[in-house]
Write a protein that holds these residues in place. Structure first.
Motif, mmCIF file in Angstrom:
data_model
loop_
_atom_site.group_PDB
_atom_site.id
_atom_site.type_symbol
_atom_site.label_atom_id
_atom_site.label_comp_id
_atom_site.label_asym_id
_atom_site.label_seq_id
_atom_site.Cartn_x
_atom_site.Cartn_y
_atom_site.Cartn_z
ATOM 1 N N ARG A 44 40.468 39.559 47.338
ATOM 2 C CA ARG A 44 41.369 40.608 46.884
ATOM 3 C C ARG A 44 41.118 41.880 47.668
ATOM 4 N N GLY A 52 51.612 36.911 40.891
ATOM 5 C CA GLY A 52 51.269 37.248 39.514
ATOM 6 C C GLY A 52 49.771 37.226 39.340
ATOM 7 N N PRO A 53 49.299 37.363 38.103
ATOM 8 C CA PRO A 53 47.854 37.371 37.864
ATOM 9 C C PRO A 53 47.192 36.096 38.373
ATOM 10 N N PRO A 75 44.514 41.019 37.448
ATOM 11 C CA PRO A 75 45.803 41.553 37.907
ATOM 12 C C PRO A 75 46.040 41.241 39.384
ATOM 13 N N ALA A 76 47.299 41.051 39.736
ATOM 14 C CA ALA A 76 47.649 40.927 41.144
ATOM 15 C C ALA A 76 47.323 42.228 41.857
ATOM 16 N N THR A 79 48.684 46.034 41.277
ATOM 17 C CA THR A 79 49.119 46.283 39.901
ATOM 18 C C THR A 79 48.634 47.660 39.467
ATOM 19 N N PRO A 80 49.510 48.480 38.907
ATOM 20 C CA PRO A 80 49.083 49.816 38.462
ATOM 21 C C PRO A 80 47.990 49.728 37.411
ATOM 22 N N TYR A 88 39.778 47.721 37.097
ATOM 23 C CA TYR A 88 40.730 47.719 35.992
ATOM 24 C C TYR A 88 40.001 47.685 34.652
ATOM 25 N N ALA A 113 48.965 40.898 33.729
ATOM 26 C CA ALA A 113 50.143 41.413 34.440
ATOM 27 C C ALA A 113 50.308 42.905 34.214
ATOM 28 N N ASP A 114 49.748 43.414 33.115
ATOM 29 C CA ASP A 114 49.864 44.842 32.799
ATOM 30 C C ASP A 114 48.646 45.629 33.252
ATOM 31 N N GLY A 115 47.761 44.989 34.029
ATOM 32 C CA GLY A 115 46.658 45.745 34.616
ATOM 33 C C GLY A 115 45.343 45.644 33.887
#
Length: 556
Positions: A44, A52-53, A75-76, A79-80, A88, A113-115
């Motif tokens: 990464r 996606g994740p 998270p990908a 991702t914010p 994260y 997906a949401d971080g």
């Protein structure tokens, strides 16, 4: 075994055995949608882009050499939500009773997906994790910190933003983690226990049906430790109950409330009114003792029934509330709904809608004391009539009158789905086995909020016994819907000598419609519990002038 072979084996074990099968099959389907790169996670970097994740299976070693099976969703890239070092917030999730680490995959994918980095692990003693079942004991608690250590060392997790999320066993362990590991900043505990003593032994009465169900659920996938097996056997046999209570107290987050409060952990509790395993009163009492950031959500349903659709990846309000809680507490944002929610959110049974309150103390506006009157020729006493003392009514002990708490897991689910809690035909209850009081029809809605309490005087021909108190909403046909109930046992009393008895029924939020009556029913046997009233004994209830019998309603 190759890594791909291990993944296949891991998925197969996610689809086997007993009560876990239905949930796990659905989770396997969810895993099947993961990108092919999940088997071997890519290196990464800030420039990397994925669909996606990422998903990977891992082994996490504990300090005593036991290895726990786990999975990681990350998270990908891009991702914010990452800090300046690319880290994260992280959510650690212990699997629930009898389940494995695939249990939360559908919800974990949403979080990733949401971080969020999400690490879910199979609790020791279950499935392919090593060790023996400890039920939130010292080794389970130590495992929580070891999993966090591993997560911070092997993922892009921010050590300043650690949360825990769990259901049932995972919820109780998350609360225990908050007590013993100050790195945990926020917890979302779904269908949790705060007080395991009260869950297994409220009213000094053994909750045998719930204990038997839990034991059956762990049997296909668990390896009980000696302490657990001995404690369960003692509970069934009603022996060494002091040691059973000590075992449960050690595993109760309530025991360590001072530590949770000292850490300032933000705690979300989401439970069901009719939870037949972890009763509603123990969780509302636990909530009131928290001093840090906190939120309580209570809905109709039984143990884990509110969360069920979320396992399948469907929209689910309880899981969405947990997601928002972490957004608020770990990210400082408003969450996916933008609504932090009131500190206390109650979903009222019997179609009463949702109510928000600033505190539990604000839930009820006051109380009404309903005197218990003498029985008429049909064996029914007046409730909420003129004060009446000097009466006495007797029943034969150890007989099930038909007024019962219902079936563990099933009755609460029916209340959630169809507003159909356990019902009885009140006029048909046998008066030799049940004492019954009914009010006149109420001209307006009676909004019950909190714990109904009973005070009466008991005289028994035996030195020990159990009374079960039930409060019903009775329609014009005499059909009573169970509003709440609770057991209360006693021992060491002189036979034939009167003594006062107080029963606190489990907390609820219920609207009794206009035109309906309230009924109080007392008997001495319920299939859900291990009562102690000898069969054929005489149990009498009375209302001395100096200490009148009464039912007290908390009302909105």
């Amino acid at each position: 075994m190759t890594r791909s072979g291990r993944i296949r084996a891991h998925l197969v074990r996610g689809c086997l055995a007993g009560a876990a099968a239905m949930t796990s099959i659905a989770l396997c389907a969810s895993i099947g949608t993961a990108p092919a790169s999940a088997a071997t996670p890519p290196a990464r970097s800030a420039a990397a882009v994925t669909d996606g994740p990422s998903f990977r299976l891992v082994d996490i070693p504990m300090k005593d050499g036991v290895v726990l099976k786990a999975d990681v969703l990350a998270p990908a890239a891009g991702t914010p939500g990452a800090d300046s070092r690319g880290r994260y917030p992280v959510i650690v999730q212990p699997a629930s009773w009898g389940q494995n680490d695939l249990e939360y995959v559908a919800q974990a994918r949403k979080l990733a997906a949401d971080g969020y980095v999400v690490v879910t692990y199979t609790v020791r003693g279950f499935w392919l994790s090593g060790g023996r079942v400890d039920v939130g004991g010292p080794t389970d608690v130590a495992d929580i910190s070891s999993v966090i250590d591993w997560t911070l060392a092997h993922t892009e997790a921010d050590p300043q933003r650690v949360g825990m999320l769990g259901l049932s066993l995972g919820a109780g362990m998350s609360l225990l983690g908050a007590a013993f590991d100050p790195r945990i900043k926020a917890v979302a505990a779904l269908s949790a226990w705060g007080d395991l003593v009260d869950s297994l032994y409220s009213g000094q009465t053994r909750h045998l049906q719930a204990a038997a169900l839990l034991n059956a659920l762990q049997a296909p996938t668990g390896r009980p430790g000696a302490e657990y097996a001995r404690t369960l056997a003692d509970l069934y046999a009603n022996r060494d109950m002091k040691e059973v209570v000590n075992w449960a107290r050690m595993r109760s987050p309530l025991t360590y409330m001072d530590r949770i409060n000292a850490h300032g952990t933000a705690v979300l509790l989401a439970n069901a009114w009719s939870d037949s395993i972890f009763n509603s009163s123990q969780i509302t009492d636990f909530y009131q003792k928290l001093t840090g950031p906190k939120r309580l959500i209570m809905r109709p349903g039984d143990h884990a029934t509110q969360e069920l659709t979320g396992f399948l990846g469907m929209d689910n309000e309880t899981w969405a509330n947990a997601h928002d809680w972490f957004d608020q507490q770990l990210k400082g944002s408003g969450g996916t709904s933008g609504d932090h929610g009131a500190p206390v959110e109650l979903h009222v049974r019997n179609g009463g809608g949702e109510e928000d309150y600033p505190s539990w103390q604000a839930v009820s506006a006051g109380t009404r004391s309903l005197p218990l009157g003498r029985a008429d020729a049909f064996g029914t006493g007046a409730l909420d009539g003129p004060a009446d003392t000097g009466w006495r009514t007797s029943i034969t002990g150890g007989i099930d009158s038909g007024a019962d708490a219902g079936v563990t897991e099933l009755s609460g689910a029916l209340d959630q789905i169809a507003a159909l809690p356990p019902i009885v035909e009140v006029p048909l209850l046998p008066r030799f086995a049940a004492a019954v009081w009914q009010s006149a029809p109420y001209p307006s809605v009676q909004r019950i909020r909190g714990a109904v309490t009973l005070h009466t005087t008991v005289t028994s021909s035996a030195s020990e016994g159990t009374v079960f108190a039930y409060v019903y909403d009775v329609n014009t046909l005499g059909v009573g819907k169970l509003i709440s109930h609770a057991p209360q046992s006693w021992s060491g009393h002189t036979p034939g000598q009167a003594f006062p008895l107080d029963v606190a029924l489990f907390t609820t939020a219920y609207d009794v419609p206009a035109g309906h009556r309230l009924a109080l029913v007392l008997d001495t046997k319920d299939p859900a519990y291990g009562g102690s009233t000898p069969l054929g004994s005489d149990v009498s209830f009375s209302s001395p002038q100096a200490d009148p019998s009464r039912l007290v309603l908390p009302l909105r």
